[in-house]
Design a protein around this motif. Structure first.
Motif, mmCIF file in Angstrom:
data_model
loop_
_atom_site.group_PDB
_atom_site.id
_atom_site.type_symbol
_atom_site.label_atom_id
_atom_site.label_comp_id
_atom_site.label_asym_id
_atom_site.label_seq_id
_atom_site.Cartn_x
_atom_site.Cartn_y
_atom_site.Cartn_z
ATOM 1 N N VAL A 134 -41.366 -40.249 0.731
ATOM 2 C CA VAL A 134 -42.041 -39.016 0.305
ATOM 3 C C VAL A 134 -41.513 -37.811 1.079
ATOM 4 N N VAL A 135 -41.374 -37.941 2.392
ATOM 5 C CA VAL A 135 -40.990 -36.807 3.234
ATOM 6 C C VAL A 135 -39.574 -36.327 2.915
ATOM 7 N N VAL A 136 -38.601 -37.238 2.852
ATOM 8 C CA VAL A 136 -37.216 -36.798 2.641
ATOM 9 C C VAL A 136 -36.994 -36.302 1.213
ATOM 10 N N THR A 137 -37.719 -36.852 0.247
ATOM 11 C CA THR A 137 -37.584 -36.364 -1.124
ATOM 12 C C THR A 137 -38.141 -34.954 -1.252
ATOM 13 N N ALA A 138 -39.254 -34.687 -0.598
ATOM 14 C CA ALA A 138 -39.812 -33.335 -0.615
ATOM 15 C C ALA A 138 -38.858 -32.345 0.050
ATOM 16 N N ALA A 139 -38.173 -32.762 1.110
ATOM 17 C CA ALA A 139 -37.270 -31.858 1.830
ATOM 18 C C ALA A 139 -36.118 -31.393 0.949
ATOM 19 N N VAL A 140 -35.608 -32.266 0.082
ATOM 20 C CA VAL A 140 -34.473 -31.912 -0.775
ATOM 21 C C VAL A 140 -34.823 -30.773 -1.724
ATOM 22 N N LEU A 141 -36.067 -30.668 -2.127
ATOM 23 C CA LEU A 141 -36.477 -29.634 -3.070
ATOM 24 C C LEU A 141 -36.378 -28.231 -2.480
ATOM 25 N N PHE A 142 -36.180 -28.091 -1.172
ATOM 26 C CA PHE A 142 -36.008 -26.776 -0.553
ATOM 27 C C PHE A 142 -34.574 -26.253 -0.726
ATOM 28 N N VAL A 143 -33.660 -27.077 -1.232
ATOM 29 C CA VAL A 143 -32.263 -26.667 -1.414
ATOM 30 C C VAL A 143 -32.126 -25.948 -2.758
ATOM 31 N N PRO A 144 -31.721 -24.670 -2.781
ATOM 32 C CA PRO A 144 -31.657 -23.917 -4.049
ATOM 33 C C PRO A 144 -30.764 -24.567 -5.107
ATOM 34 N N ASP A 145 -29.603 -25.101 -4.700
ATOM 35 C CA ASP A 145 -28.698 -25.695 -5.685
ATOM 36 C C ASP A 145 -29.305 -26.912 -6.360
ATOM 37 N N VAL A 146 -30.137 -27.642 -5.646
ATOM 38 C CA VAL A 146 -30.810 -28.794 -6.253
ATOM 39 C C VAL A 146 -31.793 -28.323 -7.319
ATOM 40 N N ARG A 147 -32.497 -27.252 -7.042
ATOM 41 C CA ARG A 147 -33.477 -26.737 -8.003
ATOM 42 C C ARG A 147 -32.823 -26.055 -9.206
ATOM 43 N N ASN A 148 -31.629 -25.482 -9.007
ATOM 44 C CA ASN A 148 -31.080 -24.581 -10.020
ATOM 45 C C ASN A 148 -29.902 -25.114 -10.815
ATOM 46 N N LEU A 149 -29.262 -26.214 -10.388
ATOM 47 C CA LEU A 149 -28.103 -26.713 -11.132
ATOM 48 C C LEU A 149 -28.507 -27.055 -12.560
ATOM 49 N N SER A 150 -27.816 -26.445 -13.525
ATOM 50 C CA SER A 150 -28.200 -26.583 -14.938
ATOM 51 C C SER A 150 -27.170 -27.388 -15.711
ATOM 52 N N ARG A 151 -27.629 -27.986 -16.763
ATOM 53 C CA ARG A 151 -26.760 -28.747 -17.657
ATOM 54 C C ARG A 151 -25.798 -27.807 -18.370
ATOM 55 N N ARG A 152 -24.531 -28.215 -18.449
ATOM 56 C CA ARG A 152 -23.535 -27.473 -19.221
ATOM 57 C C ARG A 152 -22.971 -28.372 -20.307
#
Length: 430
Positions: free
Chosen positions: A392-410
């Protein structure tokens, strides 16, 4: 009216399901069918020979340690040599090592060091196979239907895992672990034969200039320059470690003490496999725009199996938990493959895949080896709750990375690289 051409097109299947894709899918189905049963068989082979939880962890670590040591070399080799040859050679090594393991179990009382040695040989084969196989699959798929192609591939592989885990657990209970290991050896031989027919003529070959260190440096630059890539790999280096400890070490022990042995544990793993099939089927239809955001959010349920084993819950509840976890994990798996396919140049696929695999499994030998001592120090229940909390802790930490949140399908992947492009890159680097 339907024309003869339309009929032939339907019989051939969709455009993305070409000859290489079909062979890769069939071979993955066969190896997954055997390997999932063999994971159960190896654990119970150790227990039936008089070993304990610590010994199970040592055998599991013996497989993963050479996997970690040789993965980066395997990735560089796979980007230089025809990938299908690397895959066939690795399958041959797995066939020999697993066949010897089966003979050892069937013919006498195997010693711990013997099981660790043969398992280590299998891990070495996997180190060269995995980057070549992933690079081959990613370079085979073309067009806008890449996500669907990866979902179908994973559905076939995970479907085989479903059958392999359930049949493996049943076979261990009825015939013993040796026969399950023998079936896995045969599966490697069959899969290697299929992969020998792969056609790599249309796949751009990485130039042979430079050396191994240059290849590794190029792969590292591609890997480290993408925050979404290295942060998720770092996340999985931790998550995979604690999940491996729970599944490979604590799971069989909980099954032995509270669930009735190998059969029920195999059934629970089979439900996990069924969940992955359903998850892959879902991903043939669902195309989330933000690939990694959706995938990461669906990783939180990975904490549930460890929590269920910690209680421990009845087998019916455990099966339901494993099923739900399989569904959610597959959402991430397909999203991840799609992101790699669209973002990584073809000539670096195997090297980037090697860094991905390396990071993802680097801590697994440590975690599986320490699982037994952790159980002695803190107790099995506390250790399993710790595994759940870490996920739970390490998965939540990854969500603070902007590229993880914003990478979009092309709809289009990065341009394919040619040997001339690779030579030019080396000239700039050197």
């Amino acid at each position: 009216m339907t024309s003869a051409a339309d009929t032939r097109r339907r019989l051939r299947g969709p455009e993305w399901a070409g000859r290489n894709y079909t062979l890769l899918t069939a071979a993955a189905f066969v190896t997954s069918l055997g390997s999932n049963g063999a994971l159960i068989a190896a654990a119970f082979a150790v227990l039936e020979s008089g070993g304990d939880g610590g010994d199970v962890g040592l055998v599991a670590a013996a497989r993963t340690l050479p996997l970690v040591l040789f993965l980066l070399i395997g990735g560089a080799v796979a980007d230089r040599l025809p990938r299908h040859r690397v895959m066939v050679a690795a399958n041959a090594l797995n066939f020999l090592s697993q066949g010897a393991f089966a003979a050892l179990v069937l013919l006498g009382e195997p010693r711990l060091w013997q099981m660790m040695l043969l398992t280590a040989l299998g891990g070495t084969g996997q180190a060269f196979f995995s980057p070549a196989a992933e690079g081959m699959l990613l370079s085979t798929v073309r067009g806008e239907q890449a996500g669907r192609a990866f979902a179908v591939f994973r559905m076939a592989m995970q479907g085989a895992g479903l059958g392999g885990a359930a049949l493996g657990g049943a076979m261990v209970a009825v015939a013993g672990p040796g026969w399950v290991l023998a079936v896995d050896a045969v599966a490697f031989a069959v899969a290697g034969s299929l992969r020998a027919f792969l056609d790599v003529d249309d796949i751009p070959r990485h130039g042979r200039g430079g050396g191994l260190l240059t290849d590794l440096r190029e792969g590292w630059q591609e890997f480290s320059g993408r925050p979404w890539l290295w942060t998720i790999v770092l996340q999985f280096s931790v998550v995979n470690a604690v999940v491996a400890a729970a599944d490979a070490v604590y799971g069989p022990l909980v099954a032995r003490d509270h669930l009735g042995g190998a059969g029920p544990w195999g059934l629970a793993l089979g439900f996990f496999g069924a969940g992955t099939v359903v998850g892959a089927l879902l991903m043939t239809r669902w195309k989330p725009r933000r690939l990694l955001l959706a995938g990461t959010l669906f990783l939180f349920p990975l904490a549930l199996p460890s929590a269920a084993l910690a209680i421990p819950v009845p087998i019916g509840v455990l099966c339901a938990t494993m099923f739900a976890t399989g569904v959610t994990l597959e959402v991430f798996g397909v999203s991840w493959m799609t992101a790699l396919h669209q973002e990584i140049p073809e000539d670096k696929l195997s090297r980037v895949s090697a860094y991905d695999w390396f990071g993802s499994v680097a801590m697994v030998p440590v975690a599986t080896a320490l699982a037994g001592p952790a159980e002695s120090a803190f107790g099995r229940t506390a250790s399993l709750w710790g595994c759940a909390a870490v996920v739970v802790v390490v998965t939540a930490a990854v969500l603070f990375v902007p590229d993880v949140r914003n990478l979009s399908r092309r709809t289009k992947r990065v341009a394919l690289r040619t040997p001339a492009d690779a030579e030019a890159d080396r000239g700039l680097v050197g």
